[in-house]
Design a protein around this motif. Sequence first.
Motif, mmCIF file in Angstrom:
data_model
loop_
_atom_site.group_PDB
_atom_site.id
_atom_site.type_symbol
_atom_site.label_atom_id
_atom_site.label_comp_id
_atom_site.label_asym_id
_atom_site.label_seq_id
_atom_site.Cartn_x
_atom_site.Cartn_y
_atom_site.Cartn_z
ATOM 1 N N HIS A 23 0.797 -1.255 0.182
ATOM 2 C CA HIS A 23 -0.175 -0.106 0.030
ATOM 3 C C HIS A 23 0.798 1.320 -0.015
ATOM 4 C CE1 HIS A 23 -3.542 2.430 0.470
ATOM 5 N NE2 HIS A 23 -3.177 2.944 1.662
ATOM 6 N N GLU A 26 2.044 1.749 -3.409
ATOM 7 C CA GLU A 26 1.053 2.026 -4.292
ATOM 8 C C GLU A 26 0.960 3.753 -4.058
ATOM 9 O OE1 GLU A 26 -1.169 -2.107 -3.660
ATOM 10 O OE2 GLU A 26 -1.945 -0.261 -2.845
ATOM 11 N N GLN A 27 0.897 4.060 -2.820
ATOM 12 C CA GLN A 27 0.539 5.474 -2.411
ATOM 13 C C GLN A 27 1.736 6.533 -3.151
ATOM 14 O OE1 GLN A 27 -2.594 5.432 -1.616
ATOM 15 N NE2 GLN A 27 -2.394 6.993 -0.265
ATOM 16 N N LYS A 79 -7.542 -0.193 -9.864
ATOM 17 C CA LYS A 79 -6.204 0.268 -9.205
ATOM 18 C C LYS A 79 -5.889 -0.758 -8.241
ATOM 19 C CE LYS A 79 -6.349 3.184 -5.549
ATOM 20 N NZ LYS A 79 -6.524 4.541 -5.103
ATOM 21 N N TRP A 81 -4.749 -1.817 -4.177
ATOM 22 C CA TRP A 81 -4.990 -1.483 -3.090
ATOM 23 C C TRP A 81 -4.696 -2.426 -1.892
ATOM 24 C CZ3 TRP A 81 -9.505 -2.834 0.456
ATOM 25 C CH2 TRP A 81 -9.460 -1.901 1.484
ATOM 26 N N TYR A 82 -3.600 -2.279 -1.494
ATOM 27 C CA TYR A 82 -2.944 -3.297 -0.400
ATOM 28 C C TYR A 82 -2.396 -4.479 -1.179
ATOM 29 C CZ TYR A 82 -4.363 0.029 3.437
ATOM 30 O OH TYR A 82 -4.591 0.951 4.265
ATOM 31 N N ALA A 86 -8.488 -3.848 -7.149
ATOM 32 C CA ALA A 86 -9.637 -2.922 -6.718
ATOM 33 C C ALA A 86 -10.138 -2.084 -7.588
ATOM 34 C CB ALA A 86 -8.961 -1.997 -5.359
ATOM 35 N N ALA A 88 -12.190 1.752 -7.977
ATOM 36 C CA ALA A 88 -12.137 3.060 -7.590
ATOM 37 C C ALA A 88 -13.416 3.910 -8.096
ATOM 38 C CB ALA A 88 -11.035 3.749 -6.908
ATOM 39 N N LYS A 92 -11.906 6.785 -4.498
ATOM 40 C CA LYS A 92 -12.155 6.003 -3.262
ATOM 41 C C LYS A 92 -12.708 4.643 -3.704
ATOM 42 C CE LYS A 92 -13.852 9.892 -0.362
ATOM 43 N NZ LYS A 92 -14.925 10.226 0.239
ATOM 44 N N VAL A 93 -11.953 3.640 -3.189
ATOM 45 C CA VAL A 93 -12.024 2.087 -3.279
ATOM 46 C C VAL A 93 -13.432 1.812 -3.064
ATOM 47 C CG1 VAL A 93 -11.264 -0.041 -2.767
ATOM 48 C CG2 VAL A 93 -9.693 1.447 -3.180
ATOM 49 N N PHE A 96 -13.146 -4.774 -4.010
ATOM 50 C CA PHE A 96 -11.597 -5.260 -4.113
ATOM 51 C C PHE A 96 -11.933 -6.858 -4.314
ATOM 52 C CE2 PHE A 96 -12.483 -4.784 0.090
ATOM 53 C CZ PHE A 96 -12.136 -5.924 0.751
ATOM 54 N N ASN A 113 -16.165 -1.592 -0.042
ATOM 55 C CA ASN A 113 -15.826 -0.421 1.137
ATOM 56 C C ASN A 113 -16.864 0.356 1.280
ATOM 57 O OD1 ASN A 113 -13.427 -1.400 1.681
ATOM 58 N ND2 ASN A 113 -12.413 0.019 0.539
#
Length: 150
Positions: A23, A26-27, A79, A81-82, A86, A88, A92-93, A96, A113
Amino acid sequence: MSGTKKSEYEGFTAEERAAMKEHAAEQKKAARKGSAAEKAAEAERDVLAKIADMKDDDRVMAERVHAVVTESAPQLAPKLWYGMPAYALNGKVVCFFQSAAKFKARYATLGFNDAARLDDGAMWPTAFALTKITPEVEEQIAALVKQAAG
């Protein structure tokens, strides 16, 4: 706690630590410069590469989930995500796919989510166990994803 031994906190598992590291990477990658279109194309390539790296049943299910999600809700952007594929909406996810191997689980998971619009009264499911993708399961996923994406 009468009659039970108090368990001690043992920290995060190796799999959880790996997911957190993924994660963070990814960020960092998302913060790089580039056009939105370039970032979106790179994100989808990353998701497809992650799916391709999965083992056997997880890979087959992830491929089908990816196809169903992108067909049913094209407004969702793929995208990572961890370290999981996922999808989004506005960053915002919404949902996933978690492979069974990711956390050494008995089954893969399709999770949603809080950005997902699945609200149904005071309680509703946000995760579904997946052991096989059949045409009926694909229909259920499509309906859930359409609802979740609004």
